[in-house]
Design a protein around this motif. Structure first.
Motif, PDB file in Angstrom:
ATOM      1  N   ASP A 403       0.206   5.610   7.685  1.00 41.75           N
ATOM      2  CA  ASP A 403       1.069   5.120   6.607  1.00 41.75           C
ATOM      3  C   ASP A 403       0.481   3.836   6.042  1.00 41.75           C
ATOM      4  O   ASP A 403       0.665   2.752   6.589  1.00 41.75           O
ATOM      5  CB  ASP A 403       2.483   4.882   7.136  1.00 41.75           C
ATOM      6  N   PHE A 404      -0.240   3.958   4.953  1.00 40.47           N
ATOM      7  CA  PHE A 404      -0.904   2.785   4.376  1.00 40.47           C
ATOM      8  C   PHE A 404       0.118   1.830   3.763  1.00 40.47           C
ATOM      9  O   PHE A 404       1.141   2.254   3.214  1.00 40.47           O
ATOM     10  CB  PHE A 404      -1.934   3.218   3.322  1.00 40.47           C
ATOM     11  N   ILE A 405      -0.162   0.551   3.868  1.00 38.47           N
ATOM     12  CA  ILE A 405       0.690  -0.472   3.248  1.00 38.47           C
ATOM     13  C   ILE A 405      -0.111  -1.326   2.273  1.00 38.47           C
ATOM     14  O   ILE A 405       0.415  -2.248   1.661  1.00 38.47           O
ATOM     15  CB  ILE A 405       1.361  -1.365   4.306  1.00 38.47           C
ATOM     16  N   ASP A 406      -1.391  -1.013   2.131  1.00 35.97           N
ATOM     17  CA  ASP A 406      -2.236  -1.697   1.168  1.00 35.97           C
ATOM     18  C   ASP A 406      -3.186  -0.689   0.557  1.00 35.97           C
ATOM     19  O   ASP A 406      -3.370   0.420   1.078  1.00 35.97           O
ATOM     20  CB  ASP A 406      -3.012  -2.855   1.811  1.00 35.97           C
ATOM     21  N   VAL A 407      -3.778  -1.063  -0.549  1.00 33.20           N
ATOM     22  CA  VAL A 407      -4.710  -0.188  -1.243  1.00 33.20           C
ATOM     23  C   VAL A 407      -5.932  -1.000  -1.654  1.00 33.20           C
ATOM     24  O   VAL A 407      -5.833  -2.211  -1.907  1.00 33.20           O
ATOM     25  CB  VAL A 407      -4.047   0.461  -2.483  1.00 33.20           C
ATOM     26  N   VAL A 408      -7.074  -0.342  -1.670  1.00 31.54           N
ATOM     27  CA  VAL A 408      -8.310  -0.952  -2.168  1.00 31.54           C
ATOM     28  C   VAL A 408      -8.637  -0.294  -3.500  1.00 31.54           C
ATOM     29  O   VAL A 408      -8.619   0.939  -3.612  1.00 31.54           O
ATOM     30  CB  VAL A 408      -9.473  -0.749  -1.185  1.00 31.54           C
ATOM     31  N   LYS A 431       0.259  -3.615  -1.162  1.00 34.82           N
ATOM     32  CA  LYS A 431      -0.578  -4.732  -1.593  1.00 34.82           C
ATOM     33  C   LYS A 431      -1.943  -4.250  -2.056  1.00 34.82           C
ATOM     34  O   LYS A 431      -2.445  -3.234  -1.583  1.00 34.82           O
ATOM     35  CB  LYS A 431      -0.766  -5.713  -0.434  1.00 34.82           C
ATOM     36  N   LEU A 432      -2.538  -4.994  -2.977  1.00 35.96           N
ATOM     37  CA  LEU A 432      -3.939  -4.787  -3.351  1.00 35.96           C
ATOM     38  C   LEU A 432      -4.772  -5.783  -2.574  1.00 35.96           C
ATOM     39  O   LEU A 432      -4.578  -6.997  -2.692  1.00 35.96           O
ATOM     40  CB  LEU A 432      -4.133  -4.996  -4.857  1.00 35.96           C
ATOM     41  N   LEU A 433      -5.693  -5.268  -1.734  1.00 31.75           N
ATOM     42  CA  LEU A 433      -6.553  -6.137  -0.949  1.00 31.75           C
ATOM     43  C   LEU A 433      -8.002  -6.040  -1.429  1.00 31.75           C
ATOM     44  O   LEU A 433      -8.405  -5.040  -2.023  1.00 31.75           O
ATOM     45  CB  LEU A 433      -6.468  -5.761   0.526  1.00 31.75           C
ATOM     46  N   PRO A 434      -8.811  -7.060  -1.150  1.00 34.69           N
ATOM     47  CA  PRO A 434     -10.216  -7.034  -1.565  1.00 34.69           C
ATOM     48  C   PRO A 434     -10.993  -5.936  -0.836  1.00 34.69           C
ATOM     49  O   PRO A 434     -10.557  -5.402   0.186  1.00 34.69           O
ATOM     50  CB  PRO A 434     -10.726  -8.423  -1.167  1.00 34.69           C
ATOM     51  N   ASP A 435     -12.155  -5.636  -1.365  1.00 36.86           N
ATOM     52  CA  ASP A 435     -13.061  -4.652  -0.783  1.00 36.86           C
ATOM     53  C   ASP A 435     -13.326  -4.994   0.689  1.00 36.86           C
ATOM     54  O   ASP A 435     -13.891  -6.044   0.994  1.00 36.86           O
ATOM     55  CB  ASP A 435     -14.366  -4.668  -1.590  1.00 36.86           C
ATOM     56  N   PRO A 436     -12.932  -4.118   1.638  1.00 37.70           N
ATOM     57  CA  PRO A 436     -13.170  -4.409   3.044  1.00 37.70           C
ATOM     58  C   PRO A 436     -14.575  -4.039   3.508  1.00 37.70           C
ATOM     59  O   PRO A 436     -14.946  -4.333   4.648  1.00 37.70           O
ATOM     60  CB  PRO A 436     -12.127  -3.536   3.749  1.00 37.70           C
ATOM     61  N   LEU A 437     -15.348  -3.379   2.644  1.00 39.53           N
ATOM     62  CA  LEU A 437     -16.688  -2.917   3.007  1.00 39.53           C
ATOM     63  C   LEU A 437     -17.693  -3.375   1.950  1.00 39.53           C
ATOM     64  O   LEU A 437     -18.396  -2.563   1.346  1.00 39.53           O
ATOM     65  CB  LEU A 437     -16.705  -1.382   3.109  1.00 39.53           C
ATOM     66  N   PHE A 465      -6.891  -0.976   4.663  1.00 39.96           N
ATOM     67  CA  PHE A 465      -7.318  -1.141   6.051  1.00 39.96           C
ATOM     68  C   PHE A 465      -6.235  -1.699   6.968  1.00 39.96           C
ATOM     69  O   PHE A 465      -6.443  -1.806   8.173  1.00 39.96           O
ATOM     70  CB  PHE A 465      -8.555  -2.048   6.102  1.00 39.96           C
ATOM     71  N   GLU A 466      -5.086  -2.106   6.441  1.00 42.52           N
ATOM     72  CA  GLU A 466      -4.034  -2.624   7.303  1.00 42.52           C
ATOM     73  C   GLU A 466      -3.247  -1.476   7.941  1.00 42.52           C
ATOM     74  O   GLU A 466      -3.410  -0.306   7.579  1.00 42.52           O
ATOM     75  CB  GLU A 466      -3.105  -3.551   6.512  1.00 42.52           C
ATOM     76  N   GLY A 468      -3.406   0.051  10.736  1.00 41.68           N
ATOM     77  CA  GLY A 468      -4.202   1.106  11.360  1.00 41.68           C
ATOM     78  C   GLY A 468      -5.209   1.758  10.452  1.00 41.68           C
ATOM     79  O   GLY A 468      -5.930   2.679  10.862  1.00 41.68           O
ATOM     80  N   GLY A 469      -5.311   1.286   9.213  1.00 41.84           N
ATOM     81  CA  GLY A 469      -6.207   1.910   8.248  1.00 41.84           C
ATOM     82  C   GLY A 469      -7.671   1.769   8.597  1.00 41.84           C
ATOM     83  O   GLY A 469      -8.458   2.702   8.418  1.00 41.84           O
ATOM     84  N   GLN A 470      -8.070   0.607   9.107  1.00 44.45           N
ATOM     85  CA  GLN A 470      -9.479   0.410   9.451  1.00 44.45           C
ATOM     86  C   GLN A 470      -9.911   1.377  10.541  1.00 44.45           C
ATOM     87  O   GLN A 470     -10.983   1.999  10.460  1.00 44.45           O
ATOM     88  CB  GLN A 470      -9.731  -1.026   9.881  1.00 44.45           C
ATOM     89  N   ALA A 471      -9.085   1.533  11.569  1.00 51.07           N
ATOM     90  CA  ALA A 471      -9.425   2.452  12.654  1.00 51.07           C
ATOM     91  C   ALA A 471      -9.474   3.886  12.151  1.00 51.07           C
ATOM     92  O   ALA A 471     -10.361   4.663  12.537  1.00 51.07           O
ATOM     93  CB  ALA A 471      -8.408   2.321  13.788  1.00 51.07           C
ATOM     94  N   ALA A 472      -8.526   4.255  11.272  1.00 46.11           N
ATOM     95  CA  ALA A 472      -8.500   5.625  10.741  1.00 46.11           C
ATOM     96  C   ALA A 472      -9.737   5.906   9.907  1.00 46.11           C
ATOM     97  O   ALA A 472     -10.356   6.975  10.018  1.00 46.11           O
ATOM     98  CB  ALA A 472      -7.236   5.831   9.910  1.00 46.11           C
TER      99      ALA A 472
END
Length: 534
Positions: A403-408, A431-437, A465-466, A468-472
């Motif tokens: 269940d994502f709570i942020d988007v890139v 939320k809109l978060l910066p590029d995690p990669l 990526f919040e 649990g998104g990074q692990a997924a």
């Protein structure tokens, strides 16, 4: 539609997946489940561009657009834009040897020292020419890696990648092989060699690439019947490993170890190599046809309806592997990108269920993304609408297992599309978060970039990526990306798919109904680089 007769082979479970009664989010989740189940069924055989499986998938998507009420968006009242294509792959291992002046030839070893390239314009390529090492081969602003070097009639040797001192997305652009070969061609080079660095091989072992050396490359065909081939007179001859590079640099003015060390700071030395390269490269060609699926929802504003917002997602995947994994060779592409196509269909449904958008929306389910953004490039250069395209929102490989709570939104900081995504997400608590990669340069690596190259502000959306998104995301890349295991056995949460579709609807609504069309931020690198010139 000519492929519908094949649908009898689809599993009963796929055809029985119909919407259920209940709240709209539940119905949306069930529809997404049905779409993904169909598109990722083994019958599609991995939806490779030009294949029967891809054609079945395209007919399915067109039929869904028609059922929803989306109008055909291609020529002649059709949902299909034909994309004439050429395929090409190495016909054999080729032959490469380094010949020192007055000395013997040193053969390069296939699979260890080199992998052959492809020349879309010639079945046989034979060259004997001096080599010039140009560092990264980058020309950008005041930097010119060709300064003081004569490469006319010679083979350019360049390190893979681009200087780490560059901003990551700009670095990805300059690291692209097409960008580099165009600069080499401009200076009269007759061939191009890409050399791996130790960091390249630590991240992506040369042996992994060697397992896929005979895969098909593709391009779209021009009206002449020739494959569209930027820098066609400077073909990529080979990719060279760190081990192979040691043979190229024998007797060089600077030892290879020093070159690699200097490359880490972005300024490797550049010089003519003392040897010539004897290269023989054979390419197997084929011609094929594929389609982009195009649908249209007309805008309601008498003025703004003449501006078009493109919502895109690639329909193709990588087909059937030659080496099965646990007995399975079909790369179903459930998340890459059946999930993106399914959510795009839900966005179209949501617009037709509510008030009409002020601007016209064009839904593009394009082919051959996996072959180098081919379908989107063909569309961007040959749009099916005469009205100007003012924005592109692209969906590619949303990870729908948490269940994502942020988007890139890759590229959000480059144009007014960023604030639009922020406002849309805020309505849903996303939320809109910066590029995690940032080091991956993903802004240049999906279909939206073909619109960027035409000067169109664009973003590429992915679950964040919040929570649990990074692990997924990491586990998907490790275990399932471009593998047969990207299938329906994954723990796909279709309610999350419905949420992602709703978010994309809200973003598209922001863009379609805004008083002002999207614009690049002042001085943005890509906005300036691809600004339309008179």
């Amino acid at each position: 539609m000519k492929f519908f007769g094949v649908l009898a082979g689809v599993s009963a479970a796929v055809l029985a997946a119909t919407p259920v009664s209940g709240a709209e989010p539940e119905r949306s989740a069930e529809r997404i489940k049905a779409h993904v189940a169909f598109l990722a069924d083994d019958l599609m055989q991995g939806r490779e561009a030009g294949s029967t499986g891809h054609a079945i998938a395209a007919n399915y998507v067109a039929s869904q657009l028609a059922q929803i009420g989306v109008k055909p968006g291609a020529a002649g009242g059709s949902y299909f834009q034909s994309v004439p294509m050429s395929g090409f792959r190495p016909a054999d291992e080729g032959r490469f040897a380094v010949v020192a002046k007055g000395g013997p030839a040193t053969p390069l070893v296939f699979g260890e020292d080199y992998l052959p390239g492809r020349n879309p314009l010639a079945a046989a390529t034979a060259l004997q020419a001096p080599m010039v090492f140009v560092g990264f081969g980058v020309v950008a602003g005041k930097r010119n890696d060709y300064a003081g070097l004569d490469v006319k009639g010679k083979i350019v040797v360049a390190l893979a990648g681009a200087p780490k001192t560059f901003q990551t997305e700009e670095r990805a652009y300059y690291a692209n092989g097409r960008t580099k070969r165009l600069q080499a061609e401009k200076r009269g080079a007759v061939g191009f060699i890409s050399v791996n660095t130790p960091s390249d091989e630590a991240r992506q072992p040369f042996a992994n690439a060697a397992r896929q050396w005979k895969s098909w490359g593709m391009s779209w065909r021009e009206s002449s019947g020739q494959a569209f081939t930027p820098a066609g007179s400077t073909p990529e001859l080979a990719r060279i490993s760190v081990k192979g590079a040691a043979k190229l640099f024998v007797g060089a003015p600077k030892p290879l170890e020093q070159v690699y060390a200097a490359a880490e700071t972005g300024a490797p030395p550049r010089f003519a190599l003392p040897s010539r390269l004897d290269a023989a490269l054979n390419t197997e060609p084929k011609t094929l046809e594929s389609v982009n699926v195009v649908g249209l929802i007309e805008g309601s504003d008498p003025i703004l309806k003449n501006e078009v917002v493109v919502l895109s997602a690639h329909l193709d995947h990588i087909g059937v592997s030659t080496n099965p994994v646990n007995g399975d060779a079909v790369n179903n592409g459930a998340l890459d990108n059946a999930g993106g196509v399914a959510t795009t269909l839900e966005v179209a449904r949501a617009f037709l269920a509510g008030k009409a958008p002020r601007r016209t929306l064009l839904f593009l389910l394009n082919t051959a993304e996996e072959k180098g953004l081919i379908g989107s490039e063909y569309f961007a250069l040959n749009p099916t609408t005469a009205s100007p395209i003012v924005a592109n929102v692209n969906l590619d490989m949303p990870i729908l297992t948490y269940d994502f709570i942020d988007v890139v939104a890759f590229g959000a900081e480059r144009s007014t599309l960023g604030p639009a995504v922020t406002r849309a997400g805020a309505r849903m608590g996303v939320k809109l978060l910066p590029d995690p990669l940032p080091d991956e340069g993903l802004f240049t690596r999906s279909d939206h970039f073909r619109f960027v190259e035409r000067g169109v502000p664009s973003v590429f959306l992915m679950t964040g990526f919040e929570n649990g998104g990074q692990a997924a995301f990491t586990s998907f890349l490790r275990d399932n990306y471009h593998k047969p295991s990207d299938d329906l056995a994954q723990p796909i949460d279709y309610a999350v798919g419905a949420k992602f579709a709703r978010l994309n609807y809200e973003i598209a609504r922001e863009i379609a109904d805004a008083d002002q069309k999207p614009a690049w931020n002042k001085g943005d690198f890509f906005g300036e680089l691809f600004k339309p010139r008179p």
